[in-house]
Design an enzyme around this catalytic site. Structure first.
Site, PDB file in Angstrom:
ATOM      1  N   ASN A   1      -1.218   7.102   5.493  1.00  0.00           N
ATOM      2  CA  ASN A   1      -1.122   5.754   6.058  1.00  0.00           C
ATOM      3  C   ASN A   1      -0.690   4.697   5.050  1.00  0.00           C
ATOM      4  O   ASN A   1      -0.203   3.643   5.438  1.00  0.00           O
ATOM      5  CB  ASN A   1      -2.485   5.367   6.648  1.00  0.00           C
ATOM      6  CG  ASN A   1      -2.553   3.928   7.081  1.00  0.00           C
ATOM      7  OD1 ASN A   1      -1.942   3.533   8.077  1.00  0.00           O
ATOM      8  ND2 ASN A   1      -3.280   3.101   6.323  1.00  0.00           N
TER       9      ASN A   1
ATOM     10  N   TYR B   1      12.572  -0.227   4.135  1.00  0.00           N
ATOM     11  CA  TYR B   1      11.395   0.179   4.904  1.00  0.00           C
ATOM     12  C   TYR B   1      11.802   1.106   6.059  1.00  0.00           C
ATOM     13  O   TYR B   1      11.169   2.145   6.294  1.00  0.00           O
ATOM     14  CB  TYR B   1      10.703  -1.079   5.440  1.00  0.00           C
ATOM     15  CG  TYR B   1       9.445  -0.855   6.233  1.00  0.00           C
ATOM     16  CD1 TYR B   1       8.255  -0.501   5.597  1.00  0.00           C
ATOM     17  CD2 TYR B   1       9.432  -1.025   7.613  1.00  0.00           C
ATOM     18  CE1 TYR B   1       7.078  -0.318   6.334  1.00  0.00           C
ATOM     19  CE2 TYR B   1       8.271  -0.845   8.359  1.00  0.00           C
ATOM     20  CZ  TYR B   1       7.096  -0.492   7.705  1.00  0.00           C
ATOM     21  OH  TYR B   1       5.940  -0.320   8.437  1.00  0.00           O
TER      22      TYR B   1
ATOM     23  N   ILE C   1       1.694  -4.591  15.459  1.00  0.00           N
ATOM     24  CA  ILE C   1       0.241  -4.461  15.353  1.00  0.00           C
ATOM     25  C   ILE C   1      -0.263  -5.577  14.446  1.00  0.00           C
ATOM     26  O   ILE C   1       0.367  -5.904  13.439  1.00  0.00           O
ATOM     27  CB  ILE C   1      -0.162  -3.088  14.762  1.00  0.00           C
ATOM     28  CG1 ILE C   1       0.448  -1.938  15.580  1.00  0.00           C
ATOM     29  CG2 ILE C   1      -1.683  -2.959  14.688  1.00  0.00           C
ATOM     30  CD1 ILE C   1      -0.052  -1.818  16.997  1.00  0.00           C
TER      31      ILE C   1
END
Length: 330
Positions: free
Chosen positions: A143, A219, A252
């Site tokens: 993560n 990214y 999120i």
């Protein structure tokens, strides 16, 4: 009429044999049942102290980037379901605090490794800690990550490489380092018992990786690369009951999607990297208008997808990319 009646009776007899244990087809039913019984124990773990009734009781779960946001929410979710945990993060103080909250939430044992996941010795250090503290590994959640945004024509080599290092190279190295605790351990179980216990690797991607995103070439590239790695591991390790899936998150609510003007930053190799989105509050409002659920997801909702994919209910799911985005990109 008699012929039709005889045919109906024969169909009934066949059906009865299939659902009656004593029938001819019952033997095949029993064979399936015996196979299921041989597999079923692999879903059960010997519980330790703490919550020994949870879904992950007796299992060892490793989460990188576990101090805040989705990582911490996932750690708390696993803790509530009885998992033993090893948490890693760049922020030593924050990850210790997260560990304390996990103990309070019900985890019987929580260990911590603080440090940069991209450091040359990080993977070996984490794998060594897992072996020393637990001697096994059931679930690995890759993560850890952050954003370092910039447009392509202005992006420097360091800025580009940093995203590849943290989002795909570090997970690759960690998966290699824990192979003895996952793949090799599963092979030994398979040889001894005929069936390896289920294990799971969950890699965190992003909708930037699955769909691209302006200002995030580095990214997006890293998050796309982790999808390829995920599918390859699923194909290479599936035969020993190690599943590997990726989750691509949309909007999120974490520090990576809040306003950059908020001032939160991290230090990478001595360089300060500002987190968040320029004018993030405005962009978040605009994003809500494109999300069918008409809101931004919470870290807890994001973590729910991790727990689901790690659970026995996802036992036949591998090599997949689950988009958790409130319905965006349909």
């Amino acid at each position: 009429m008699q012929a039709e009646g005889d045919a109906s009776q024969r169909r009934l007899d066949v059906l009865t044999r299939h659902i009656t244990p004593g029938g001819t087809a019952g033997s095949s039913t029993r064979a399936v049942s015996q196979h299921e019984q041989s597999v079923a124990p692999t879903l059960q773990r010997q519980p330790t102290a703490g919550n020994n009734a949870g879904v992950f009781a007796g299992q060892v779960v490793v989460i990188t980037g576990a101090a805040k946001g989705i990582g911490e929410a996932a750690a708390l979710g696993f803790a509530k379901e009885g998992a033993q945990l090893l948490l890693t993060d760049l922020d030593a103080a924050a990850v210790e605090q997260a560990a304390a909250r996990c103990r309070q939430a019900g985890s019987p044992k929580v260990a911590v490794v603080a440090g940069d996941i991209t450091a040359a010795d990080a993977a070996a250090k984490i794998a060594g800690k897992i072996q020393a503290e637990f001697g096994r590994l059931d679930v690995l959640v890759n993560n850890a990550g952050y954003t370092w945004d910039g447009v392509i024509h202005k992006m420097g080599d360091k800025q580009w490489q940093a995203m590849l290092d943290v989002h795909v190279t570090a997970p690759f190295k960690l998966i290699q380092a824990v192979a003895p605790l996952m793949r090799e351990a599963a092979k030994r179980e398979q040889e001894r018992q005929g069936q390896a216990a289920p294990r799971s690797i969950i890699n965190i991607s992003s909708t930037s990786g699955t769909h691209g995103n302006a200002g995030q070439a580095n990214y997006a590239a890293g998050k796309a690369a982790i999808v390829g790695l995920t599918k390859t591991i699923a194909k290479e390790w599936g035969h020993v009951n190690v599943r590997c899936n990726a989750i691509a998150y949309g909007m999120i609510d974490t520090r990576l999607t809040r306003a950059k003007e908020g001032g939160e930053a991290i230090s990478i190799a001595g360089e300060k990297v500002q987190l968040g989105i320029p004018g993030g509050d405005v962009l978040r409002e605009l994003a809500v208008g494109t999300i069918p659920l008409a809101r931004i997801g919470t870290a807890e909702e994001a973590a729910g997808a991790i727990l689901m994919l790690a659970s026995p209910w996802a036992g036949y799911i591998t090599g997949q990319v689950l988009e958790v985005n409130g319905g965006s990109y349909m």
